[in-house]
Design a protein around this motif. Structure first.
Motif, PDB file in Angstrom:
ATOM      1  N   TYR A 171      -5.277  -3.955  -0.812  1.00 26.44           N
ATOM      2  CA  TYR A 171      -4.253  -4.261   0.194  1.00 26.44           C
ATOM      3  C   TYR A 171      -4.919  -4.390   1.556  1.00 26.44           C
ATOM      4  CZ  TYR A 171      -1.291  -2.356  -3.492  1.00 26.44           C
ATOM      5  OH  TYR A 171      -0.684  -2.113  -4.687  1.00 26.44           O
ATOM      6  N   PHE A 212      -7.006   0.829  -4.039  1.00 25.25           N
ATOM      7  CA  PHE A 212      -6.321   1.882  -4.781  1.00 25.25           C
ATOM      8  C   PHE A 212      -6.729   1.817  -6.247  1.00 25.25           C
ATOM      9  CE2 PHE A 212      -3.792   1.557  -1.051  1.00 25.25           C
ATOM     10  CZ  PHE A 212      -3.103   2.750  -0.900  1.00 25.25           C
ATOM     11  N   ALA A 266      -3.168   8.192  -6.709  1.00 26.74           N
ATOM     12  CA  ALA A 266      -4.146   7.114  -6.561  1.00 26.74           C
ATOM     13  C   ALA A 266      -5.293   7.561  -5.667  1.00 26.74           C
ATOM     14  CB  ALA A 266      -3.487   5.870  -5.978  1.00 26.74           C
ATOM     15  N   ASN A 267      -6.496   7.092  -5.986  1.00 26.93           N
ATOM     16  CA  ASN A 267      -7.635   7.218  -5.091  1.00 26.93           C
ATOM     17  C   ASN A 267      -7.575   6.059  -4.099  1.00 26.93           C
ATOM     18  OD1 ASN A 267      -9.337   9.444  -6.344  1.00 26.93           O
ATOM     19  ND2 ASN A 267      -9.025   8.094  -8.111  1.00 26.93           N
ATOM     20  N   ARG A 268      -7.794   6.356  -2.812  1.00 27.44           N
ATOM     21  CA  ARG A 268      -7.744   5.341  -1.763  1.00 27.44           C
ATOM     22  C   ARG A 268      -9.132   5.226  -1.137  1.00 27.44           C
ATOM     23  NH1 ARG A 268      -1.844   6.512   0.831  1.00 27.44           N
ATOM     24  NH2 ARG A 268      -2.411   4.739   2.127  1.00 27.44           N
ATOM     25  N   GLU A 302      -7.792  -1.781   1.933  1.00 30.11           N
ATOM     26  CA  GLU A 302      -7.651  -0.463   1.320  1.00 30.11           C
ATOM     27  C   GLU A 302      -7.540  -0.652  -0.181  1.00 30.11           C
ATOM     28  OE1 GLU A 302      -5.551   3.712   2.524  1.00 30.11           O
ATOM     29  OE2 GLU A 302      -4.399   1.875   2.869  1.00 30.11           O
ATOM     30  N   ALA A 313       0.832  -1.202   0.000  1.00 27.59           N
ATOM     31  CA  ALA A 313       0.000   0.000   0.000  1.00 27.59           C
ATOM     32  C   ALA A 313       0.868   1.254   0.000  1.00 27.59           C
ATOM     33  CB  ALA A 313      -0.935  -0.004   1.205  1.00 27.59           C
ATOM     34  N   GLY A 373       0.632   4.183  -2.883  1.00 28.93           N
ATOM     35  CA  GLY A 373       0.301   5.558  -2.549  1.00 28.93           C
ATOM     36  C   GLY A 373       1.413   6.541  -2.815  1.00 28.93           C
ATOM     37  N   ARG A 420      -5.603  -3.487   5.281  1.00 25.69           N
ATOM     38  CA  ARG A 420      -5.575  -2.203   5.976  1.00 25.69           C
ATOM     39  C   ARG A 420      -5.266  -2.456   7.448  1.00 25.69           C
ATOM     40  NH1 ARG A 420     -10.538   0.963   7.485  1.00 25.69           N
ATOM     41  NH2 ARG A 420     -11.627  -0.682   6.329  1.00 25.69           N
ATOM     42  N   THR A 448     -17.590  -0.967   0.452  1.00 26.61           N
ATOM     43  CA  THR A 448     -17.021   0.215   1.079  1.00 26.61           C
ATOM     44  C   THR A 448     -17.757   0.534   2.369  1.00 26.61           C
ATOM     45  OG1 THR A 448     -18.485   1.842   0.040  1.00 26.61           O
ATOM     46  CG2 THR A 448     -16.555   1.119  -1.232  1.00 26.61           C
ATOM     47  N   THR A 493      -8.165  -2.242 -10.176  1.00 22.00           N
ATOM     48  CA  THR A 493      -8.397  -1.974  -8.752  1.00 22.00           C
ATOM     49  C   THR A 493      -7.487  -2.881  -7.931  1.00 22.00           C
ATOM     50  OG1 THR A 493     -10.730  -1.652  -9.351  1.00 22.00           O
ATOM     51  CG2 THR A 493     -10.194  -1.798  -7.000  1.00 22.00           C
TER      52      THR A 493
END
Length: 364
Positions: free
Chosen positions: A361, A283, A240-242, A281, A231, A235, A363, A259, A358
């Motif tokens: 990872y 990304f 990247a959008n997380r 998570e 991750a 990042g 979290r 989500t 997509t």
């Protein structure tokens, strides 16, 4: 039989009292390659470079240059040279005297010093300037003088400590290309440290992403960008959008997730071990997201959002959306078709991205 690498670090560590700045790092750099160490401030990259240069001694491990251990060899006896961020050119000396300084320290006679200085200045594109003052040069020319001063000594490895950090943006962009060209011209092994991902991605044959004293991943620019293994790498390298989510199904193939706002997602596990119920998570790169005004395409990960702002940067323009369901912000790279040129704040857009774009990872 494989060739001996120009540089090899074997299980190198460095501690300062109870703080471990470099933690069991191992890597090797083949002859003639451009190797970058990329990471945030305080990650240990400068400490690692200083150990290679000989300014600091490892707490444990071994350092080899051309197959020979140099842990106990002083800096002035190692076959390495170093370019510093602030270059450290001598203002009281002309260009030729700056470039020839190391040769004179080695006791090379004046005639040979002059010949070698002229030769290396020509190779860096500064022929005929040996008698000029350093102060007469532009920032980019000073960079080339600093490199010439190192290369005239014919080092096995050239170390570069964030050498573009003091330059303005436009000159940095130009010097990235020049540095790569110079490295190819001399065919010398470069070890380059930086916190600027663009520098590392553009110039390097191999990049090590460093975090908290360890290498998170070593690979090519494309491998780090498209296949980040952690991750942190996902990042730190690129945008990247997380999205925080929970794994609902970890069967073969794609993961099914949900989500925190209840949206379903599918994605590819970036590492083994993710199981049902695990916090994850997600990304997704801004350029992987596709936009439409009408929606209707339900294949993949989809949603709708309101335009918060348009960040115009020519070919790298982005739009910031606020998701209608979760309220989360999603950054999307605008396509260069002109289709969305007239976007306004408050407009509604539909978005989608493919599950194989997509990466998921665990979290912490």
């Amino acid at each position: 039989m494989s060739a001996i690498p120009d540089l090899e670090c074997r299980d190198i560590s460095k501690s300062f009292d109870d703080f471990k700045a470099v933690d069991h790092v191992s890597f090797s750099v083949p002859q003639g390659k451009f190797f970058s160490i990329l990471g945030p401030s305080g990650c240990g990259k400068t400490t690692l470079l200083r150990m290679i240069a000989g300014f600091q001694k490892p707490s444990s491990g071994d350092l080899l240059i051309k197959g020979r251990s140099v842990v106990d060899v002083p800096p002035n006896k190692r076959p390495v040279s170093m370019v510093f961020q602030h270059l450290a050119l001598f203002p009281m000396m002309n260009i030729g005297a700056n470039v020839g300084f190391g040769l004179r320290q080695r006791g090379v006679n004046k005639t040979d010093v002059k010949k070698q200085v002229e030769r290396v200045l020509e190779r860096v594109g500064l022929a005929g300037v040996a008698d000029r003052a350093v102060s007469s040069l532009s920032g980019g020319q000073k960079q080339r003088v600093a490199i010439a001063r190192c290369m005239v000594l014919e080092p096995d490895v050239l170390l570069l400590d964030e050498p573009l950090g003091a330059l303005d943006l436009k000159l940095r962009e130009h010097m990235k290309i020049e540095l790569k060209q110079l490295q190819s011209e001399f065919n010398t092994t470069f070890v380059y440290i930086t916190h600027d991902q663009s520098e590392a991605l553009v110039m390097s044959d191999q990049i090590a992403v460093m975090n908290r004293g360890v290498f998170e991943q070593v690979g090519t620019a494309k491998e780090l960008y498209y296949e980040p293994k952690t991750a942190f790498v996902a990042g730190f390298v690129g945008e990247a959008n997380r999205i925080a989510a929970t794994v609902e199904d970890a069967g073969a193939g794609l993961l099914t997730l949900r989500t925190e706002a209840g949206q379903p997602l599918r994605g590819v596990a970036a590492a083994e071990g993710l199981a049902r119920g695990d916090r994850a998570e997600v990304f997704v790169r801004p350029e992987a997201v596709r936009l439409s005004r009408t929606g209707g395409d339900t294949d993949g990960n989809t949603g709708a959002g309101t335009v918060q702002s348009v960040l115009f940067n020519g070919a790298n323009s982005h739009v910031l959306l606020r998701d209608a369901q979760s309220g989360a912000e999603i950054t999307v790279a605008l396509p260069q078709t002109g289709e969305f040129r007239d976007l306004n704040q408050g407009d509604t857009l539909h978005y989608r991205w493919a599950p194989d774009q997509t990466r998921v990872y665990a979290r912490g």
